[in-house]
Design a protein around this motif. Structure first.
Motif, short mmCIF file in Angstrom:
data_model
loop_
_atom_site.label_atom_id
_atom_site.label_comp_id
_atom_site.label_asym_id
_atom_site.label_seq_id
_atom_site.Cartn_x
_atom_site.Cartn_y
_atom_site.Cartn_z
N VAL A 664 0.97 -1.22 -0.07
CA VAL A 664 -0.07 -0.04 0.05
C VAL A 664 0.88 1.39 0.13
O VAL A 664 1.94 1.38 0.74
N HIS A 665 0.44 2.21 -0.64
CA HIS A 665 1.26 3.69 -1.01
C HIS A 665 0.01 4.76 -1.25
O HIS A 665 0.01 5.05 -2.11
N PRO A 812 6.65 -3.05 13.82
CA PRO A 812 5.38 -2.50 14.09
C PRO A 812 4.33 -3.53 13.99
O PRO A 812 4.52 -4.41 13.09
N VAL A 813 3.35 -3.64 14.95
CA VAL A 813 2.30 -4.37 15.02
C VAL A 813 0.86 -3.75 14.93
O VAL A 813 0.71 -3.16 15.65
N ILE A 814 0.11 -4.03 13.90
CA ILE A 814 -0.94 -3.30 13.55
C ILE A 814 -2.17 -4.47 14.12
O ILE A 814 -2.14 -5.56 13.98
N SER A 815 -3.22 -3.64 14.68
CA SER A 815 -4.39 -4.36 14.96
C SER A 815 -5.63 -3.49 14.69
O SER A 815 -5.48 -2.61 14.55
N PHE A 816 -6.59 -4.58 14.46
CA PHE A 816 -7.81 -3.84 13.92
C PHE A 816 -8.94 -4.81 14.84
O PHE A 816 -8.94 -5.98 14.78
N GLY A 817 -10.00 -4.06 15.25
CA GLY A 817 -11.34 -4.74 15.62
C GLY A 817 -12.36 -3.81 15.79
O GLY A 817 -12.22 -2.54 15.85
N LEU A 818 -13.47 -4.26 15.97
CA LEU A 818 -14.76 -3.40 16.27
C LEU A 818 -14.52 -2.92 17.71
O LEU A 818 -14.16 -3.86 18.67
N ALA A 819 -14.99 -1.79 18.20
CA ALA A 819 -15.04 -1.40 19.51
C ALA A 819 -15.95 -1.81 20.29
O ALA A 819 -16.96 -2.53 19.92
N GLY A 820 -15.43 -2.00 21.51
CA GLY A 820 -16.35 -2.53 22.46
C GLY A 820 -15.54 -3.52 23.47
O GLY A 820 -14.71 -4.15 23.41
N ASP A 821 -16.13 -3.70 24.67
CA ASP A 821 -15.43 -4.69 25.75
C ASP A 821 -15.53 -6.09 25.22
O ASP A 821 -14.47 -6.80 25.28
N ALA A 822 -16.49 -6.46 24.51
CA ALA A 822 -16.58 -7.81 23.87
C ALA A 822 -15.44 -8.16 23.02
O ALA A 822 -14.76 -9.08 23.26
N ALA A 823 -15.06 -7.28 22.17
CA ALA A 823 -14.07 -7.49 21.14
C ALA A 823 -12.80 -7.85 21.99
O ALA A 823 -11.88 -8.38 21.56
N LEU A 863 -21.56 -0.33 5.26
CA LEU A 863 -20.62 0.78 5.62
C LEU A 863 -19.61 1.24 4.75
O LEU A 863 -19.24 0.10 3.90
N ASP A 864 -18.78 2.16 5.00
CA ASP A 864 -17.78 2.57 3.87
C ASP A 864 -16.51 1.85 4.34
O ASP A 864 -15.59 2.60 4.90
N VAL A 865 -16.42 0.59 4.01
CA VAL A 865 -15.21 -0.20 4.36
C VAL A 865 -13.94 0.34 3.47
O VAL A 865 -12.89 0.27 3.95
N ASP A 866 -14.31 0.71 2.31
CA ASP A 866 -13.02 1.32 1.64
C ASP A 866 -12.36 2.42 2.19
O ASP A 866 -11.00 2.66 2.28
N ALA A 867 -13.12 3.48 2.78
CA ALA A 867 -12.65 4.39 3.59
C ALA A 867 -11.86 4.04 4.98
O ALA A 867 -10.82 4.57 5.40
N LEU A 868 -12.49 2.97 5.42
CA LEU A 868 -11.90 2.34 6.56
C LEU A 868 -10.46 1.66 6.21
O LEU A 868 -9.45 1.86 7.06
N GLU A 869 -10.31 0.96 5.23
CA GLU A 869 -9.26 0.33 4.83
C GLU A 869 -8.23 1.41 4.48
O GLU A 869 -6.74 1.12 4.61
N ASP A 870 -8.87 2.62 3.98
CA ASP A 870 -7.67 3.53 3.63
C ASP A 870 -6.98 4.09 4.72
O ASP A 870 -5.92 4.40 5.07
N VAL A 871 -7.80 4.25 6.01
CA VAL A 871 -7.10 4.84 7.28
C VAL A 871 -6.21 3.67 7.67
O VAL A 871 -5.21 4.27 8.25
N LEU A 872 -6.61 2.54 7.84
CA LEU A 872 -5.67 1.23 8.09
C LEU A 872 -4.63 1.16 7.25
O LEU A 872 -3.36 1.01 7.84
N ALA A 873 -4.45 1.50 6.06
CA ALA A 873 -3.21 1.33 5.16
C ALA A 873 -2.25 2.58 5.48
O ALA A 873 -1.05 2.42 5.66
N ARG A 874 -3.03 3.91 5.81
CA ARG A 874 -2.17 4.87 6.00
C ARG A 874 -1.37 4.71 7.50
O ARG A 874 -0.26 5.12 7.75
N VAL A 875 -2.15 4.42 8.54
CA VAL A 875 -1.41 3.93 9.65
C VAL A 875 -0.46 2.83 9.64
O VAL A 875 0.84 3.01 10.33
N SER A 876 -0.57 2.06 8.87
CA SER A 876 0.53 0.92 8.68
C SER A 876 1.86 1.37 7.85
O SER A 876 2.76 1.10 8.12
N VAL A 877 1.69 2.48 7.03
CA VAL A 877 2.52 3.21 6.43
C VAL A 877 3.58 3.75 7.39
O VAL A 877 4.51 4.10 7.37
#
Length: 924
Positions: A664-665, A812-823, A863-877
């Motif tokens: 990703v760039h 660097p270790v990236i993590s992703f999850g949906l918010a909440g105590d259960a996750a 939901l706008d998963v493309d926009a979410l993936e863009d944020v995740l990609a930018r954080v990883s870079v």
């Protein structure tokens, strides 16, 4: 850094590195020191007139005292110089001395830069004539560029004579975007130092070729020297180890491996053909490989002498080094300095040895009682005791090996090195690794992914976490979750199994059967109950049970067997076959194995078998395919073993054929600006008295600035102390607003009253602020932090959390999850280790079990998963390019039907010690 008085920075020991050169030999790189004046003058005087002219643009027979002083006195900031050094041969006449000859350190290459403005530095190189063409300039450029980036230099400028094509090639072939202009007969070369995809690929390719050649020199050696403990060893076991190695070299080498021996006690008991010598100095050079079994304190003396014989690699059977405590660790460090300074690689300490068959010649420099039969499997392990059991299991299964390497405590040679060789070796088809520890997971991921793209790699680690650190193994501590290594393996495409039994189960399948084209299963069994058991195991192993099952009674005639097998293998709905034949009376059946083997070879359909009295590679299950090549259906002890191996093979085949994406760039990412911001924050913290290496927490405003450098916007918010300030903030931000506490225990906890949403007017806001202040008072808020935060309302959607942590071992270790105590409590989180591809990012978003909420769960809009993936990609870079980013949390990241909103961001930064961007061998 240079202080206000102009004092030089402390000697940067972290810049020291042992490296493998293009020809597979090794050398040491380090910053230059004032004590190098004599060595630098000797280097200069030894250069040809042409080389001197290319470097200084003038004939210069000797360096003046003034020039010499300037060249060796640097400040390690604005003036930096690195030298490549080797240990020279012993001086004339020293070979007969009782004491080991002292090795003199010689400079064979120099690279330096001198800063010309805050962002740019002029760079120059000088490589010894005798060492040109070995890749010295390229590796010096990599390390000098990394040092320059660390010191804030962003651009190199070099002036080169047009006829110096070799040096111009170093710059243009390095993968940077090079700009050239010629003026007054001089070519000025300029390039930015930020790594590019091409520069990283060039570096990885050079590393791959160099390390592959260094391993090839060991594994194809034809002249071997065995060094024993002498006629009266302190430990008789060392003498027996040496005798075992000598016997294996002679008997399995069949006269095509020249064997020299020194210090072997019972010479008369050894086979003929061994060249015995009284002293190392009597051994004729060159010698390619040395096998050493001596007392630990004697090994260093031996290593000093081996370099003079041209030895390329040392297999050290002895223990007593890093695993023996501080004294042993220092002994190991001294040994590595000598070995690498003499251009050698080290296998061990505590190695079981190496085995290799190449061009029909078997090199058995191991402790194996019986060398395994030749084949096309490469195996790697670490400890010697495990090697004994592993090779015994290989023999029981009648598997053939191309190479076997036991790295012992892997002070130098590791699984990464051997994988580099296997990537180039045409005689190896399948690779198996037993890893007790992984010293460099980032490099492992890179090397394994490259290898797995065309050869299967099967891995078992000690312990499920893979974070076991046996004594003597150099491994950084890790804070990463146990699942991190699983993610590294998955991204790399390796097949990870649970134990050695499964390792060989999978290896024997991949070595003898074609890769499965799909996961649809066909079953051949003697009863419906057996077929049902196989189907259940197959479904659990990830195979697709199509219901295609052919039942073959135990008393079926030969023609019935043939017709049944043909019917199964001609079914177009079958990709893979499991054949189970276990007679009730325990009498072997020759017909079924023969027909299954013929059908599998003829159709190329991947097949595994569980048949009475057959195990591993057998003649009964071997047949020729249409090209005449022999194909064997591997036999397993139990149907579950066969199905498990088949499931692993099918998943690997799918990974290999799938699109693995591109790194990703995202547009608008400026890691250089991010680094400048972080450097400024760390400088302020240091001036305020922060401890060296201490983490510095950024304010919300500073974190938002950092994220803006990579194109991630944080939803505007204002921290306030009371209701009046909250109302004023809401007027500026615009109504409605959200109001929340800044107390960590209540942050993001709407269920506990720490968050109030859609606050529409001043009266409601004042009441909410009062309630939140009362709630926060019970949790000991930090008096230095305003207790309330007011934020403009974001569109409604699903809240997610994106985190990154800089781990000492994994980076660097990236993590992703949906918010909440259960996750959090259930670990419903996906992990990734940068650099990530677009496919990696997409899989991370889809991996959590709660991910369906993002894709229209129970009739809700997608939901706008493309926009979410863009944020995740930018954080990883950002995390990959900024090792100083100790931790970052985006919480919550609200994903709406259109767009995302980052509502909270928290970061800490610290000085980094990640050794990225350079090739280097591990150090204990």
């Amino acid at each position: 850094m240079v202080d206000v008085a102009g004092a030089p920075a402390p000697y940067p020991a972290a810049w020291e590195a042992d490296v493998v050169l293009l020809d597979g030999s090794t050398t040491r790189l380090r910053p230059i020191m004032p004590d190098d004046a004599d060595a630098l003058q000797a280097f200069h005087v030894g250069q040809s007139e042409r080389s001197t002219y290319m470097r200084f643009f003038a004939p210069l027979q000797r360096l003046s005292d003034r020039d010499l002083h300037r060249l060796v006195h640097v400040d390690h900031t604005d003036r930096v110089a690195l030298v490549a050094v080797v240990d020279g041969p012993p001086p004339a006449g020293a070979t007969g001395a009782e004491e080991p000859p002292a090795l003199a350190e010689h400079i064979i290459g120099v690279a330096r830069y001198d800063r010309v403005d805050p962002d740019a530095a002029e760079v120059a190189f000088n490589i010894a004539d005798a060492h040109q063409g070995r890749g010295l300039a390229s590796v010096l450029l990599e390390h000098l560029a990394a040092a320059a980036r660390e010191r804030g230099v962003r651009r190199f400028v070099a002036e080169v004579l047009p006829q110096n094509g070799r040096m111009l090639g170093v710059f243009t072939e390095a993968g940077y975007a090079v700009r050239q202009r010629t003026e007054d007969g001089v070519v000025t070369v300029t390039f930015d130092l930020d790594p590019t995809d091409r520069s990283l690929a060039v570096m990885a390719d050079r590393e791959h070729r160099a390390e592959a050649r260094s391993m090839r020199a060991l594994l194809t050696a034809r002249t071997v020297l065995v060094v024993g403990p002498g006629p009266e060893p302190l430990r008789p076991l060392r003498a027996r180890l040496v005798e075992r190695v000598v016997r294996g070299l002679v008997e399995n080498g069949q006269g095509r491996v020249t064997v020299h021996a020194v210090g072997v006690a019972r010479q008369d008991d050894l086979p003929a053909g061994v060249h015995h010598h009284a002293r190392l100095e009597d051994v004729p050079a060159p010698v390619e490989l040395a096998v050493v079994s001596q007392e630990p304190d004697q090994v260093i003396d031996v290593a000093r002498r081996l370099g003079a014989l041209g030895v390329r690699g040392v297999v050290l059977l002895s223990s007593g080094f890093a695993e023996a405590g501080p004294e042993g660790l220092e002994r190991q460090r001294a040994l590595l300095r000598i070995v690498h300074g003499s251009g050698m690689r080290l296998v061990g300490p505590a190695s079981f040895g190496i085995l290799s068959t190449h061009e029909g010649v078997t090199l058995d420099a191991s402790l194996a009682v019986q060398a395994p039969r030749p084949g096309r499997i490469g195996l790697f392990c670490q400890s010697a005791p495990l090697a004994v059991t592993l090779l015994a299991a290989v023999e029981r299964r009648r598997l053939g090996l191309a190479q076997f390497v036991s790295a012992g405590h892997r002070a130098d040679v590791s699984g990464n090195d051997v994988m580099q060789f296997w990537g180039e070796d045409d005689g190896t088809d399948v690779i198996g690794l037993y890893l007790e520890s992984i010293g460099n997971p980032r490099k492992f991921s890179r090397v394994a992914r490259r290898l797995a793209a065309h050869k299967p790699v099967v891995v078992v680690t000690a312990g499920r976490s893979g974070q076991v650190v046996p004594p003597g193994h150099a491994v950084r501590p890790t804070r990463a979750p146990r699942r991190t290594l699983e993610e590294v393996m998955r991204q790399s495409g390796v097949v990870r199994v649970d134990n050695v039994h499964q390792l060989l189960d999978v290896v024997q399948l991949l070595a003898h059967q074609p890769l499965p084209p799909g996961r649809r299963l066909g079953i051949l069994a003697s009863s419906a109950s057996v077929a049902a058991l196989v189907a259940e195991a197959a479904a659990a192993g990830g195979l697709v049970v199509t219901g295609v099952a052919e039942l073959l009674p135990e008393d079926a005639r030969a023609d019935e067997v043939r017709d049944t097998v043909e019917r199964l293998y001609s079914d177009p709905e079958v990709d893979v076959v499991v054949a189970v034949r276990i007679p009730s009376l325990g009498v072997p059946d020759p017909v079924v194995p023969r027909e299954v083997a013929r059908a599998a070879a003829r159709t190329g359909r991947t097949t595994v078998a569980c048949m009475y009295d057959l195990h591993g590679v057998t003649a009964e299950l071997t047949a020729a395919d249409p090209t005449g090549r022999l194909r064997t259906v591997p036999a397993y002890a139990a149907p579950e073993d066969a199905v498990l191996a088949l499931g692993h093979a099918a998943r690997y085949s799918a990974w290999r054929t799938a699109d693995r994406g591109r790194t990703v760039h995202p547009e608008g990412v400026d890691t250089r600006a991010a680094r400048r911001l972080v450097d400024a924050h760390l400088a302020v913290a240091a001036a305020a008295g922060a401890a060296e290496g201490a983490a510095v927490a950024l304010t919300p405003e500073q974190t938002a600035q950092l994220l803006a450098c990579v194109g991630v916007d944080v939803h505007p918010s204002v921290r306030v102390h009371d209701a009046d300030e909250a109302v004023a903030a809401a007027d500026r931000l615009g109504w409605p607003v959200a109001v929340k506490t800044t107390v960590p225990a209540l942050r993001h906890r709407a269920d506990l009253g720490g968050v109030r949403l859609d606050v529409a007017d001043a009266d409601e806001l004042r009441g909410d602020v009062a309630a939140i202040l009362a709630l926060a008072a019970d949790h000991h808020p930090d008096p230095a932090v305003p207790p309330v935060e007011v934020q403009a309302m974001a569109p409604h959607g699903s809240a997610c959390v994106v985190r990154t942590t800089e781990d000492p071992l994994f980076g660097p270790v990236i993590s992703f999850g949906l918010a909440g105590d259960a996750a959090d409590l259930l670990g419903d989180v996906a992990y990734g280790v940068p650099p990530l591809t677009d496919v990696d990012v997409a899989e991370m978003v889809r991996s959590p079990r709660a991910a369906p909420r993002l894709f229209g769960y129970r009739g809700l809009p997608a939901l706008d998963v493309d926009a979410l993936e863009d944020v995740l990609a930018r954080v990883s870079v950002l995390a990959d390019g900024l090792p100083e980013l100790r931790s970052l949390e985006l919480n919550p990241v609200v994903v709406a039907q259109e767009g995302v909103a980052v509502l909270g961001a928290y970061a800490t930064v610290a000085r980094a010690d990640r050794a990225d961007g350079t090739r280097r061998l591990a150090r204990p």
